[in-house]
Design an enzyme around this catalytic site. Structure first.
Site, PDB file in Angstrom:
ATOM      1  N   ASP A  76      75.753  73.069  27.761  1.00 29.56           N
ATOM      2  CA  ASP A  76      76.633  74.334  27.864  1.00 29.56           C
ATOM      3  C   ASP A  76      76.928  74.311  29.033  1.00 29.56           C
ATOM      4  O   ASP A  76      78.455  75.243  29.622  1.00 29.56           O
ATOM      5  CB  ASP A  76      76.053  75.075  27.236  1.00 29.56           C
ATOM      6  CG  ASP A  76      75.158  76.223  27.674  1.00 29.56           C
ATOM      7  OD1 ASP A  76      74.845  75.644  27.902  1.00 29.56           O
ATOM      8  OD2 ASP A  76      74.964  77.087  27.204  1.00 29.56           O
ATOM      9  N   ASP A 128      73.799  70.822  31.984  1.00 29.56           N
ATOM     10  CA  ASP A 128      72.863  71.395  30.846  1.00 29.56           C
ATOM     11  C   ASP A 128      73.861  71.080  30.159  1.00 29.56           C
ATOM     12  O   ASP A 128      75.479  71.508  30.743  1.00 29.56           O
ATOM     13  CB  ASP A 128      71.745  71.801  30.796  1.00 29.56           C
ATOM     14  CG  ASP A 128      72.593  73.798  30.227  1.00 29.56           C
ATOM     15  OD1 ASP A 128      73.820  74.257  31.030  1.00 29.56           O
ATOM     16  OD2 ASP A 128      71.853  74.669  29.815  1.00 29.56           O
ATOM     17  N   SER A 185      72.732  75.715  23.743  1.00 32.43           N
ATOM     18  CA  SER A 185      72.302  75.399  25.544  1.00 32.43           C
ATOM     19  C   SER A 185      71.653  73.963  25.115  1.00 32.43           C
ATOM     20  O   SER A 185      71.908  73.334  25.117  1.00 32.43           O
ATOM     21  CB  SER A 185      71.758  76.691  25.964  1.00 32.43           C
ATOM     22  OG  SER A 185      70.814  76.084  26.781  1.00 32.43           O
ATOM     23  N   ASP A 195      75.479  76.486  31.637  1.00 30.45           N
ATOM     24  CA  ASP A 195      75.156  77.528  32.037  1.00 30.45           C
ATOM     25  C   ASP A 195      73.988  77.238  33.443  1.00 30.45           C
ATOM     26  O   ASP A 195      73.648  77.841  34.172  1.00 30.45           O
ATOM     27  CB  ASP A 195      74.809  78.291  31.643  1.00 30.45           C
ATOM     28  CG  ASP A 195      73.457  78.598  31.314  1.00 30.45           C
ATOM     29  OD1 ASP A 195      73.463  77.172  30.607  1.00 30.45           O
ATOM     30  OD2 ASP A 195      73.644  79.431  30.164  1.00 30.45           O
TER      31      ASP A 195
END
Length: 567
Positions: A298, A296, A153, A300
């Protein structure tokens, strides 16, 4: 260096199937045996594992040894996941595997696929580094038994991770994590775990775009958008989604568009961090945008930036974005109240809703304003523990959920997790509709404050690297909690054993304290509420002053209670 540490390193090297990782650990071991004290400390840290498997899966630095993200750890972890799936009645089922573009992600995804294939599962691998929400979508779309996303992440560049979704397309919750950890512990050394080819490639991007690009319901698409992927994997999917929904005036921060695991233009790849969105806001001002969007790495999480009334650009707080999109979702439902056949539910404040009315949810550390908005619409409202693993399970009829850390779920029937792409689409819809009316997001925030009161929030973090010291601080606060904060009397509520959280509440004041699950910090979440009384500007000024006082009082309490070694 102790003989036990040396022998543990030798055993790990012998059982590691990855030659480069073996050589890496051999180099550290050789330096440690030669008397290099820094190498001894490094080796001890690497061997201090195993890397814990929690409800967020694995997350840690990419390095050789049991206390790091590497092929051997991924192989043993996946062997444990395969055992858990089989024991849960999903033997032979489909498992979907995705990955981001961080260091090691491709190899880790391949290793996980090979272990599951050898264990008899039908493995489907996403074709390229893609956002985490596409993996969550794929689990439901394909009817899979589970999904694995290799991602860290918004962690620092040196980290990677392993996130697990169950057959519902939601991140796992206890006791699944303990069962998986036990299965990992019982797994053989990585070199002995069977691995085989046979995974197939599956592309769900078109299906995901078809499900999300219809989310904007307004008639206008006249909005200029500045956006950044922060060197992550979200740029292409975001642009495809925006254009597919009719938002074509899109400008991306070129220097941050392509995936780069070193994140060269930001100190920390998290939109919440100071300075991370400077390039985005600069571009937004340059192109005279109406909205700025930061994903961000990734994709999500989604952060929004807007021009202030003075023309200066600023990022919205996660709570501001959450309530604006929550209001938008609820106001767009054809029928918000129940059907008349549902069970009547009496809330703590006396509000009556029906069990079949729509549900919105947020976490206990987020602003309570969403609850006021829900009650005004006749909808149900829930507060959960932190994390989307809980928010996605808030209850039947969920139509919207958010957490203050930039997590937004605007379409739970599409992705039962936070999804920065679909949230960005709905945000563009909001801004375009408001623009056509001559209004802005700031006007909506004013409207909500006038109707439901000013809800001012803030966060305080105390960095404590020693986990034992952090636990001692929480114990001291529980044993002798403050009785007054921000000029009002507060009462303490301990949320153990459900959560390691201490909640303090008084008249118009709320504070929650908890250890971070991903950082060496104790976090405090602050909220004060103030009724406008006909003068919103004055109410905001009073709320800001009260928040400053509350923050100062809390800083004093933490300083007095903190162990001596805490900075």
């Amino acid at each position: 260096m102790t003989p036990d540490l040396r022998d543990a390193a030798y055993r790990w090297i012998a059982d590691d199937p990855d030659q480069s990782a073996r050589e890496e650990l051999q180099t550290v071991l050789a330096r440690a045996m030669a008397g290099d004290t820094a190498a001894v400390a490094d080796l001890a840290d690497r061997m201090a594992g195993p890397l814990a498997f929690g409800t967020a899966g694995l997350r840690g630095p990419v390095r050789a040894g049991p206390n790091g993200m590497n092929t051997a750890v991924v192989v043993r972890t996946t062997a444990g996941v395969a055992r858990w799936l089989a024991d849960s009645g999903h033997a032979g089922g489909t498992v979907v595997i995705g990955r981001d573009a961080r260091h090691g992600s491709d190899g880790f995804a391949t290793a996980a696929a090979e272990v599951l294939s050898a264990a008899g599962f039908a493995v489907s691998v996403l074709p390229s580094p893609l956002p985490t929400p596409l993996l969550a979508f794929a689990v439901g779309h394909l009817g899979a038994a589970a999904g694995i996303q290799i991602t860290a992440s918004h962690n620092p560049p040196d980290d990677n991770g392993y996130k697990l979704y169950d057959h519902t397309g939601v991140q796992i919750v206890p006791p699944a994590d303990q069962r998986i950890e036990a299965a990992i512990e019982a797994s053989p050394p990585a070199r002995q775990v069977l691995r085989a080819g046979g995974a197939t490639t599956v592309d769900v991007l078109d299906a995901y775009l078809a499900a999300t690009t219809t989310l904007p319901r307004g008639r206008t698409r006249d909005v200029r958008i500045a956006a950044t992927a922060l060197h992550g994997v979200g740029a292409d999917v975001l642009e495809d989604a925006l254009r597919g929904a009719g938002f074509t005036d899109v400008h991306l921060v070129d220097t941050q568009r392509e995936p780069d695991p070193d994140f060269p233009t930001v100190a920390f790849p998290n939109p919440e961090e100071p300075g991370a969105t400077d390039g985005l806001l600069g571009l937004a001002a340059e192109v005279d945008a109406d909205l700025a969007i930061a994903l961000d790495p990734d994709a999500d999480r989604c952060a929004l930036g807007v021009p202030g009334r003075d023309g200066a650009w600023r990022m919205l707080r996660g709570d501001d974005t959450g309530v604006v999109l929550g209001e938008h979702v609820l106001s767009g439902l054809d029928h918000v109240g129940g059907s008349g056949s549902g069970e009547l539910i009496v809330e703590e404040d006396g509000t009556v809703t029906e069990s079949d009315s729509p549900l919105v949810a947020t976490t206990i550390v987020s602003s309570s304003l969403l609850g006021e908005i829900a009650r005004a619409h006749g909808a149900r409202y829930a507060e959960t523990l932190t994390g989307f693993k809980w928010l996605a399970r808030a209850g039947e009829g969920l139509v919207f959920a958010y957490e203050e850390a930039l997590g937004l779920c605007v379409a739970p029937d599409v992705v039962r997790d936070k999804d920065g792409i679909s949230a960005a689409l709905v945000a563009c819809d909001v801004v375009a509709t408001l623009k056509a009316e001559g209004r802005t997001v700031l006007d909506v925030l004013d409207d909500l404050a006038e109707r439901h009161g000013v809800h001012a929030t803030d966060q305080v973090s105390l960095r404590i690297a020693d986990l034992t010291a952090r636990a001692e601080l929480m114990t001291r606060l529980r044993t002798a909690p403050p009785t007054e904060l921000g000029g009002v009397t507060v009462t303490a509520e301990d949320l153990l054993p459900e959560a390691d959280v201490l909640r303090l509440r008084g008249d118009g004041v709320r504070v929650l304290l908890r250890p971070s699950g991903t950082e060496p910090k104790l976090k405090a979440y602050l909220e004060v509420t103030e009724q406008p009384g006909g003068d919103l500007a004055a109410a905001r000024s009073r709320a800001a002053e009260r928040l400053d006082t509350l923050r100062g009082d809390l800083d004093r309490v933490l300083a007095e209670s903190a162990p001596a070694e805490a900075p």
